[in-house]
Design an enzyme around this catalytic site. Structure first.
Site, PDB file in Angstrom:
ATOM      1  N   ASP A 104       0.839  -1.201   0.000  1.00  0.00           N
ATOM      2  CA  ASP A 104       0.000   0.000   0.000  1.00  0.00           C
ATOM      3  C   ASP A 104       0.879   1.258   0.000  1.00  0.00           C
ATOM      4  O   ASP A 104       2.108   1.173   0.053  1.00  0.00           O
ATOM      5  CB  ASP A 104      -0.925  -0.030   1.218  1.00  0.00           C
ATOM      6  CG  ASP A 104      -2.269   0.622   0.956  1.00  0.00           C
ATOM      7  OD1 ASP A 104      -2.344   1.510   0.076  1.00  0.00           O
ATOM      8  OD2 ASP A 104      -3.254   0.245   1.621  1.00  0.00           O
ATOM      9  N   GLU A 164       0.150  -0.286  -5.205  1.00  0.00           N
ATOM     10  CA  GLU A 164      -0.865   0.769  -5.256  1.00  0.00           C
ATOM     11  C   GLU A 164      -0.220   2.092  -5.667  1.00  0.00           C
ATOM     12  O   GLU A 164      -0.785   3.174  -5.465  1.00  0.00           O
ATOM     13  CB  GLU A 164      -1.573   0.881  -3.907  1.00  0.00           C
ATOM     14  CG  GLU A 164      -2.116  -0.456  -3.430  1.00  0.00           C
ATOM     15  CD  GLU A 164      -3.427  -0.357  -2.686  1.00  0.00           C
ATOM     16  OE1 GLU A 164      -3.873   0.757  -2.399  1.00  0.00           O
ATOM     17  OE2 GLU A 164      -4.005  -1.422  -2.399  1.00  0.00           O
ATOM     18  N   PRO A 187       0.271   3.757  -8.647  1.00  0.00           N
ATOM     19  CA  PRO A 187      -0.416   4.804  -9.418  1.00  0.00           C
ATOM     20  C   PRO A 187      -1.598   5.434  -8.690  1.00  0.00           C
ATOM     21  O   PRO A 187      -1.915   6.603  -8.923  1.00  0.00           O
ATOM     22  CB  PRO A 187      -0.863   4.074 -10.689  1.00  0.00           C
ATOM     23  CG  PRO A 187      -0.883   2.633 -10.327  1.00  0.00           C
ATOM     24  CD  PRO A 187       0.188   2.448  -9.304  1.00  0.00           C
ATOM     25  N   LEU A 188      -2.257   4.681  -7.822  1.00  0.00           N
ATOM     26  CA  LEU A 188      -3.373   5.224  -7.054  1.00  0.00           C
ATOM     27  C   LEU A 188      -2.982   6.493  -6.311  1.00  0.00           C
ATOM     28  O   LEU A 188      -3.737   7.472  -6.267  1.00  0.00           O
ATOM     29  CB  LEU A 188      -3.868   4.162  -6.071  1.00  0.00           C
ATOM     30  CG  LEU A 188      -4.817   4.614  -4.948  1.00  0.00           C
ATOM     31  CD1 LEU A 188      -6.108   5.154  -5.530  1.00  0.00           C
ATOM     32  CD2 LEU A 188      -5.093   3.463  -3.993  1.00  0.00           C
ATOM     33  N   TYR A 189      -1.776   6.513  -5.760  1.00  0.00           N
ATOM     34  CA  TYR A 189      -1.334   7.646  -4.964  1.00  0.00           C
ATOM     35  C   TYR A 189      -0.703   8.759  -5.802  1.00  0.00           C
ATOM     36  O   TYR A 189      -0.485   9.868  -5.304  1.00  0.00           O
ATOM     37  CB  TYR A 189      -0.366   7.175  -3.879  1.00  0.00           C
ATOM     38  CG  TYR A 189      -1.062   6.370  -2.812  1.00  0.00           C
ATOM     39  CD1 TYR A 189      -1.662   6.984  -1.731  1.00  0.00           C
ATOM     40  CD2 TYR A 189      -1.164   4.979  -2.899  1.00  0.00           C
ATOM     41  CE1 TYR A 189      -2.324   6.260  -0.748  1.00  0.00           C
ATOM     42  CE2 TYR A 189      -1.822   4.240  -1.934  1.00  0.00           C
ATOM     43  CZ  TYR A 189      -2.403   4.880  -0.861  1.00  0.00           C
ATOM     44  OH  TYR A 189      -3.064   4.148   0.098  1.00  0.00           O
ATOM     45  N   ASP A 204     -10.624   2.552  -3.228  1.00  0.00           N
ATOM     46  CA  ASP A 204     -11.105   1.271  -2.703  1.00  0.00           C
ATOM     47  C   ASP A 204     -12.544   1.003  -3.124  1.00  0.00           C
ATOM     48  O   ASP A 204     -13.386   1.908  -3.168  1.00  0.00           O
ATOM     49  CB  ASP A 204     -11.059   1.273  -1.178  1.00  0.00           C
ATOM     50  CG  ASP A 204      -9.645   1.197  -0.633  1.00  0.00           C
ATOM     51  OD1 ASP A 204      -8.699   1.149  -1.428  1.00  0.00           O
ATOM     52  OD2 ASP A 204      -9.491   1.194   0.600  1.00  0.00           O
TER      53      ASP A 204
END
Length: 445
Positions: A161, A194, A196-198, A222
Site C-alpha cells: 500500500d 498501489e 499509481p493510485l497515490y 477502494d
C-alpha cells in the site's frame, strides 16, 4: 466523434505494438485469482467479542479449508490474502515485522505452511510508508529486511500500500526498492502495488516504470459494497483506458480492486455485471466476502467457468469500452484463437428489461469475420448461436444494471477465405463504406 475514434485507434495500436518492459519474476502470467479479507472483514481485531470474524489465523485457515472443499481451488482461486491489521504494533528486537501474537499465535510461517498444505498460496500486506493505513509499522527504511522476512515465511504475494509516505519521490523509490528487494530474496513473490493510485491526484503515473516493478497495480480508490462504488471504478477505468490499457498483459495487470459479490450491497444483476466487467478488464479476481456463508447463486457466478476462461485468456489483452449508446455500455476484449469477447451492460436503473439491438457490422472485431462469424452467448446462458453474416442483427434483453456476455469467433472456412482470397478484404471495405441501411460504426464513438 472523430477524436474519440482516433483515440480508440491509438489505444489498440499501442496495446499491440508499443514496447513495454515487464517485471521479470515469472508471476501472474494470467490475472491472479483468490480471496482478500479487507472489504468484508476490514480491520476487525476484536477477537474477544467477535471471534469468528476478526482478522486472525483462525479466519484464514477456515477460508483455506473452504476454498478446497467448496470448489474454489478447482475453479482457479488460489491465493488466500491477508490485508492490513495483521501486525503487532512494534517490530521485534531485531527490527523484523511480527504478527499480532494473540490473533496469530503460530505466526505467519505457520499460517503459510497450512495454506500451502492445501495447495494454495498466501498473500500478505505491507506499506511503502512508515505506517500502514491502519497505523501499524510500515516498511519505509526496512525494505530489504521486510522482503527477506516475507521470503523466510514463504509468502507468495505482497500487497504493498501507499499510505503515510513522506513525499512522491520517496513513494516511487519505495516501490522500486521493495520490488528489487523481493527479487533479491530469490523467492518468486507476486508484487501487488498501489503506486499509481497515490500518484493520480498529482500527475499521470509513469506506467512504463510501474510495469517494470509490479505484477499488478491499483489505479482508483477502494471498492465498497455498493453499485455506486463499482460503477465509479468502471467509469474511472473507461475515462483513463487510453492511458492504462496498453500496459496490461501477462505478468502485469490493472487492478480495479476486489470482487464484492456475495455480500450485501449488490443486486443479483449488479453482481453479474461486476463479474463480467472484471473479466473483460483482465482484472485480478480477488473476492472479499465470507465464503463460509456465501449465497449459492453468488457462488455459482464466481465459479462460472466460462466467465473465468475469458478473464484467464492467455492472450492477456485487457478489454475496453467501445461504445456508450442510449445508456448501454458495449465492451470488447480480444481473445486467443481469433476470438473476441463482447459485453453489453444496461446502465439504466429504472423500469424493466430493455432491448439492445446489436448490428454485427458495427462491431470493430467483426470486420475480421467477413462474410460470417460464429456467436456463442456466455451469460446469462451458454448457447451456441451458430454462424451469423456481416449484416446480421441480434437483439439482447438486459435487466436494469445487468450485463450480457458473448464471444464472436472466426469459423475455419472464413479463415481459409481470408488467407486465400486477399481481395475479399477490399470487398469488405467497400461493403463497410456502403452500409446505409444499418447503424454505422462511427456512431458507437
Amino acid at each position: 466523434m472523430a477524436r474519440k475514434a482516433f483515440t480508440f485507434l491509438i489505444l489498440i495500436c499501442c496495446a499491440t505494438v508499443c514496447p513495454v518492459y515487464l517485471l521479470e519474476n515469472g508471476m501472474a502470467l494470467t490475472p491472479i485469482m483468490g480471496w482478500l479479507h479487507w472489504e468484508r472483514f476490514t480491520c476487525n481485531i476484536d477477537c474477544y467479542n467477535d471471534p469468528d470474524n476478526c482478522v486472525s489465523e483462525k479466519l484464514f485457515m477456515q477460508i483455506a479449508d473452504i476454498m478446497v472443499t467448496d470448489g474454489w481451488k478447482d475453479a482457479g482461486y488460489e491465493y488466500v490474502c491477508i490485508d492490513d491489521c495483521w501486525l503487532a504494533f512494534t517490530r521485534d528486537k531485531e527490527g523484523r515485522l511480527q504478527a499480532d501474537p494473540d490473533r496469530f499465535p503460530g505466526g505467519i510461517k505457520k499460517l503459510a505452511d497450512y495454506v500451502h498444505s492445501k495447495g494454495l498460496k498466501l498473500g500478505i500486506y505491507q506499506d511503502v510508508g512508515n505506517r500502514t493505513c491502519a497505523g501499524y509499522p510500515g516498511s519505509y527504511g526496512h525494505y530489504d529486511i521486510d522482503a527477506q522476512t516475507f521470503a523466510e515465511w514463504e509468502v507468495d504475494l505482497l500487497k504493498f500500500d501507499g499510505c503515510n509516505f513522506i513525499n512522491l519521490d520517496i513513494l516511487v523509490e519505495g516501490y522500486k526498492n521493495m520490488s528489487k528487494a523481493l527479487i533479491k530474496t530469490g523467492r518468486n513473490i507476486t508484487f501487488s502495488c498501489e503506486w499509481p493510485l497515490y500518484l493520480w491526484p498529482f500527475h499521470t503515473p509513469n506506467y512504463t516504470d510501474i510495469r517494470e516493478h509490479c505484477n499488478q497495480w491499483r489505479n482508483s480508490g477502494d471498492v465498497f459494497d455498493s453499485w455506486q462504488s463499482v460503477t465509479g471504478i468502471i467509469d474511472w477505468t473507461v475515462n483513463h483506458q487510453h492511458v492504462i490499457v496498453p500496459f496490461a498483459g501477462p505478468g502485469a495487470w490493472n487492478d480495479p480492486d476486489m470482487l464484492v459479490i456475495g455480500n450485501f450491497g449488490l443486486s443479483p444483476d449488479q453482481q453479474v455485471s461486476q463479474m463480467i466487467i472484471w473479466a473483460m478488464m483482465a482484472a485480478p479476481l480477488l473476492m472479499s466476502n465470507d465464503l463460509r456463508y456465501i449465497d449459492p447463486k453468488a457462488k455459482a457466478l464466481l465459479q462460472n467457468k466460462n466467465i473465468i476462461a475469458i478473464n484467464q485468456d492467455p492472450l492477456g489483452k485487457q478489454g475496453y469500452r467501445i461504445a456508450s449508446v442510449n445508456n448501454f455500455d458495449v465492451w470488447e476484449r480480444p481473445l486467443s484463437g481469433d476470438r473476441y469477447a463482447f459485453a453489453v451492460t444496461n446502465r439504466y436503473d429504472l423500469g424493466g428489461p430493455r432491448h439492445f439491438p446489436l448490428f454485427m457490422a458495427t462491431i470493430p472485431g467483426w470486420r475480421r469475420c467477413f462474410p460470417t462469424c460464429l456467436i456463442v452467448t456466455i451469460f446469462p446462458n451458454f448457447v451456441e448461436l451458430g454462424e451469423h453474416s456481416f449484416l446480421s442483427q441480434y437483439k439482447f434483453t438486459i435487466n436494469p444494471t445487468g450485463t450480457v456476455l458473448f464471444i464472436v469467433s472466426i469459423p475455419p472456412k472464413t479463415k481459409l477465405l481470408n488467407n486465400l482470397n486477399k481481395p475479399a478484404g477490399l470487398k469488405l471495405n467497400r461493403t463497410w463504406k456502403n452500409l446505409n441501411t444499418i447503424q454505422r460504426k462511427e456512431n458507437y464513438f
